[in-house]
Design a protein around this motif. Structure first.
Motif, PDB file in Angstrom:
ATOM      1  N   ALA A   1       0.837  -1.194   0.000  1.00  0.00           N
ATOM      2  CA  ALA A   1       0.000   0.000   0.000  1.00  0.00           C
ATOM      3  C   ALA A   1       0.872   1.243   0.000  1.00  0.00           C
ATOM      4  N   SER A   2       0.639   2.154  -0.922  1.00  0.00           N
ATOM      5  CA  SER A   2       1.421   3.383  -1.031  1.00  0.00           C
ATOM      6  C   SER A   2       0.540   4.567  -0.687  1.00  0.00           C
ATOM      7  N   LEU A   3       1.169   5.616  -0.180  1.00  0.00           N
ATOM      8  CA  LEU A   3       0.428   6.813   0.180  1.00  0.00           C
ATOM      9  C   LEU A   3      -0.042   7.536  -1.081  1.00  0.00           C
ATOM     10  N   PRO A   4      -1.228   8.170  -1.012  1.00  0.00           N
ATOM     11  CA  PRO A   4      -1.788   8.809  -2.205  1.00  0.00           C
ATOM     12  C   PRO A   4      -1.018  10.056  -2.593  1.00  0.00           C
ATOM     13  N   HIS A   5      -1.247  10.480  -3.803  1.00  0.00           N
ATOM     14  CA  HIS A   5      -0.655  11.716  -4.319  1.00  0.00           C
ATOM     15  C   HIS A   5      -1.326  12.902  -3.642  1.00  0.00           C
ATOM     16  N   VAL A   6      -0.534  13.901  -3.281  1.00  0.00           N
ATOM     17  CA  VAL A   6      -1.058  15.018  -2.514  1.00  0.00           C
ATOM     18  C   VAL A   6      -2.090  15.801  -3.303  1.00  0.00           C
ATOM     19  N   ALA A   7      -1.824  16.041  -4.581  1.00  0.00           N
ATOM     20  CA  ALA A   7      -2.704  16.906  -5.368  1.00  0.00           C
ATOM     21  C   ALA A   7      -4.110  16.343  -5.474  1.00  0.00           C
ATOM     22  N   SER A   8      -4.270  15.017  -5.458  1.00  0.00           N
ATOM     23  CA  SER A   8      -5.587  14.415  -5.591  1.00  0.00           C
ATOM     24  C   SER A   8      -6.420  14.587  -4.346  1.00  0.00           C
ATOM     25  N   LYS A   9      -5.810  14.978  -3.229  1.00  0.00           N
ATOM     26  CA  LYS A   9      -6.538  15.097  -1.982  1.00  0.00           C
ATOM     27  C   LYS A   9      -7.021  16.511  -1.708  1.00  0.00           C
ATOM     28  N   GLN A  10      -6.623  17.506  -2.499  1.00  0.00           N
ATOM     29  CA  GLN A  10      -6.916  18.879  -2.181  1.00  0.00           C
ATOM     30  C   GLN A  10      -8.063  19.389  -3.050  1.00  0.00           C
TER      31      GLN A  10
ATOM     32  N   LEU B   1      -1.181  25.232   6.544  1.00  0.00           N
ATOM     33  CA  LEU B   1      -0.724  23.918   6.981  1.00  0.00           C
ATOM     34  C   LEU B   1      -1.758  22.832   6.729  1.00  0.00           C
ATOM     35  N   HIS B   2      -3.046  23.150   6.882  1.00  0.00           N
ATOM     36  CA  HIS B   2      -4.088  22.129   6.713  1.00  0.00           C
ATOM     37  C   HIS B   2      -4.251  21.692   5.257  1.00  0.00           C
ATOM     38  N   PHE B   3      -3.576  22.361   4.334  1.00  0.00           N
ATOM     39  CA  PHE B   3      -3.610  21.945   2.929  1.00  0.00           C
ATOM     40  C   PHE B   3      -2.967  20.577   2.738  1.00  0.00           C
ATOM     41  N   TYR B   4      -1.998  20.231   3.583  1.00  0.00           N
ATOM     42  CA  TYR B   4      -1.183  19.037   3.380  1.00  0.00           C
ATOM     43  C   TYR B   4      -1.705  17.866   4.222  1.00  0.00           C
ATOM     44  N   PRO B   5      -1.485  16.648   3.746  1.00  0.00           N
ATOM     45  CA  PRO B   5      -1.851  15.464   4.548  1.00  0.00           C
ATOM     46  C   PRO B   5      -1.044  15.402   5.841  1.00  0.00           C
ATOM     47  N   LEU B   6      -1.462  14.520   6.735  1.00  0.00           N
ATOM     48  CA  LEU B   6      -0.830  14.443   8.052  1.00  0.00           C
ATOM     49  C   LEU B   6       0.646  14.091   7.956  1.00  0.00           C
ATOM     50  N   ALA B   7       1.006  13.211   7.037  1.00  0.00           N
ATOM     51  CA  ALA B   7       2.410  12.807   6.918  1.00  0.00           C
ATOM     52  C   ALA B   7       3.289  13.995   6.536  1.00  0.00           C
ATOM     53  N   ILE B   8       2.797  14.870   5.652  1.00  0.00           N
ATOM     54  CA  ILE B   8       3.573  16.037   5.244  1.00  0.00           C
ATOM     55  C   ILE B   8       3.574  17.092   6.345  1.00  0.00           C
ATOM     56  N   ARG B   9       2.475  17.183   7.080  1.00  0.00           N
ATOM     57  CA  ARG B   9       2.459  18.107   8.218  1.00  0.00           C
ATOM     58  C   ARG B   9       3.528  17.718   9.228  1.00  0.00           C
ATOM     59  N   ASP B  10       3.714  16.439   9.416  1.00  0.00           N
ATOM     60  CA  ASP B  10       4.758  15.984  10.330  1.00  0.00           C
ATOM     61  C   ASP B  10       6.137  16.421   9.841  1.00  0.00           C
ATOM     62  N   VAL B  11       6.350  16.353   8.536  1.00  0.00           N
ATOM     63  CA  VAL B  11       7.622  16.810   7.964  1.00  0.00           C
ATOM     64  C   VAL B  11       7.793  18.308   8.188  1.00  0.00           C
ATOM     65  N   ILE B  12       6.733  19.080   7.973  1.00  0.00           N
ATOM     66  CA  ILE B  12       6.823  20.535   8.142  1.00  0.00           C
ATOM     67  C   ILE B  12       7.083  20.895   9.601  1.00  0.00           C
ATOM     68  N   GLU B  13       6.414  20.206  10.529  1.00  0.00           N
ATOM     69  CA  GLU B  13       6.644  20.479  11.947  1.00  0.00           C
ATOM     70  C   GLU B  13       8.086  20.158  12.332  1.00  0.00           C
ATOM     71  N   CYS B  14       8.619  19.083  11.782  1.00  0.00           N
ATOM     72  CA  CYS B  14      10.018  18.749  12.043  1.00  0.00           C
ATOM     73  C   CYS B  14      10.940  19.824  11.467  1.00  0.00           C
ATOM     74  N   ALA B  15      10.606  20.348  10.285  1.00  0.00           N
ATOM     75  CA  ALA B  15      11.401  21.427   9.697  1.00  0.00           C
ATOM     76  C   ALA B  15      11.349  22.684  10.559  1.00  0.00           C
TER      77      ALA B  15
ATOM     78  N   ILE C   1       6.431   8.738   2.961  1.00  0.00           N
ATOM     79  CA  ILE C   1       6.108  10.137   2.671  1.00  0.00           C
ATOM     80  C   ILE C   1       5.387  10.198   1.331  1.00  0.00           C
ATOM     81  N   PRO C   2       4.254  10.896   1.240  1.00  0.00           N
ATOM     82  CA  PRO C   2       3.555  11.020  -0.044  1.00  0.00           C
ATOM     83  C   PRO C   2       4.409  11.745  -1.073  1.00  0.00           C
ATOM     84  N   THR C   3       4.082  11.529  -2.314  1.00  0.00           N
ATOM     85  CA  THR C   3       4.806  12.159  -3.422  1.00  0.00           C
ATOM     86  C   THR C   3       3.988  13.305  -4.004  1.00  0.00           C
ATOM     87  N   GLY C   4       4.651  14.119  -4.827  1.00  0.00           N
ATOM     88  CA  GLY C   4       3.954  15.168  -5.561  1.00  0.00           C
ATOM     89  C   GLY C   4       3.854  16.495  -4.851  1.00  0.00           C
TER      90      GLY C   4
END
Length: 444
Positions: A176-185, A194-208, A250-253
């Protein structure tokens, strides 16, 4: 005898003294109340040694007994049976059966599905969803072959995970692979939010953001916006690498497509971080500086101006040798320990390799700058002053210059270094109280 008289929906019993023998028949029939088959009623009538004709009895003496006779059947006389025998026979004929237990015995409850079965169902749904997505364009051009009027776009939905009935957690299938970000928005979504991005990407941004805070406190506390945009790419790449090291997908796109949007998020976060530091400075200046007991605004304004004059707010008396304690005020110690070292989410605990040995010099200068902002608010009659880079970057640089001046004196250089080590020990021991020892600076 006893006779049953029906009044409305209630039954009453009357005594008829004409024929006591018939009373015995009636009492026995009331006690037994059996829904006996017609053949059993005939056998009882044939074996009775006494009694009158039921038909004549019903017609002449008890007109209401006809319905009861057809329901209960006729019974023999009590002459050959005692009341105890009749009651015992009545209880034997009406033994209660456990219908629920028999139902469970005939219809057993199916066993709960195992984790293997649930995973198989999940894999099947994943395959069906992938196949449906592939055939969507073909099905959209041939909607006449569908058996319903629902649009094809609404029929293609991601599979829902089956509810878990076991306490053991079920891991997703490895393919199972994570979905493409653009298809979710949605079309109106803003990638700079911040809420534009899925939870996995939000975790990356918070770490950044945390990496950004580490660099602010240890390298450059007041970066210019263009400099931050260049740094944002490094922060995000480092956060992605850290997430991969934890074995998380981590999702792609989304990267580096949204580099500018994420840089904006990081810049807004820095402003919020500065504001949070100023709020902590307000607390410690109220605690460690002497203010007017009557809290008169004009008096407190003069006190704040005197503290700002010649960087007096950073000095804390003399040591035993008569040397000035520069950059050693308990208010400064309290801000450093509380904001940078207290709590599991503090940068001192998140990045021990940077903040464990001693408090970095930029951290001291940043905390002192925050205290100056809070004092400026009191000097301006408690007006709110923004902690902005273009205003206080020069103050921050001047305080770094004061620390460099201290380093030119061996005595004050040793004192300030000892103090920065002491602050780390206080912070890592969980004590947020300002220290009472330590050090414009006076090189005497």
């Amino acid at each position: 005898m006893f006779a049953m008289v029906v009044e409305g929906n209630q039954e009453t019993t009357m005594i008829n003294e004409v024929s006591p023998s018939n009373d015995e028949h009636f009492a026995e029939s009331v006690l037994r109340r059996e829904d006996a088959p017609e053949t059993q009623s005939q056998d009882r009538i044939a074996s009775a040694t006494q009694g009158t004709n039921p038909t004549d009895y019903n017609q002449h003496e008890h007109p209401n007994f006809n319905a009861m006779d057809s329901q209960w059947g006729w019974v023999p006389s009590l002459a050959s049976h005692s009341i105890e025998d009749v009651v015992a026979q009545h209880q034997h004929n009406y033994e209660v059966e456990d219908v629920v237990a028999q139902h469970h015995q005939r219809n057993r409850v199916p066993p709960l599905p195992t984790n293997t079965q649930l995973l198989a169902v999940c894999d099947k749904q994943q395959a069906q969803c992938s196949h449906s997505a592939t055939c969507t364009s073909i099905a959209a051009n041939d909607t006449n072959d569908l058996n319903h009027d629902v649009p094809v776009s609404t029929s293609v939905q991601p599979p829902t995970a089956p509810p878990s009935t076991s306490t053991t957690s079920i891991k997703p299938p490895p393919q199972a692979s994570l979905p493409h970000v653009a298809s979710k928005q949605s079309k109106n979504a803003n990638p700079s939010q911040l809420h534009f991005y899925p939870l996995a990407i939000r975790d990356v941004i918070e770490c950044a953001k945390q990496i950004s805070h580490c660099n602010l406190a240890s390298i450059n506390s007041f970066p210019l916006c263009p400099h931050l945009n260049a740094k944002s790419s490094n922060y995000v790449n480092e956060a992605i690498a850290e997430r991969h090291n934890r074995g998380l997908a981590i999702p792609t796109g989304w990267w580096p497509n949204h580099l500018d949007d994420i840089a904006k998020l990081l810049w807004e976060d820095i402003e919020n971080w500065w504001s949070g530091l100023k709020k902590r400075a307000r607390v410690f200046i109220q605690e460690w500086y002497e203010w007017d007991p009557e809290n008169r605004c004009s008096v407190n304004t003069n006190i704040a101006k005197n503290l700002l004059n010649g960087s007096a707010f950073l000095k804390y008396g003399l040591d035993d040798s008569g040397h000035m304690n520069n950059l050693a005020h308990p208010a400064l110690s309290g801000v450093i320990v509380d904001f940078f070292y207290t709590g599991q989410g503090s940068i001192g605990n998140l990045f021990p390799e940077v903040f464990t040995q001693e408090v970095p010099r930029p951290t001291v200068a940043l905390a002192a700058t925050a205290i100056k902002v809070a004092l400026n608010e009191i000097a301006a009659e408690s007006k709110d002053i923004s902690f902005k880079c273009d205003v206080y970057a020069d103050v921050y640089i001047n305080i770094l210059g004061l620390m460099s001046k201290c380093n030119t004196s061996p005595i004050h250089c040793a004192k300030t270094k000892t103090l920065r080590i002491q602050w780390v020990k206080i912070g890592r021991n969980g004590n947020s109280m300002g220290t009472t020892t330590g050090f414009d600076v006076d090189l005497d």
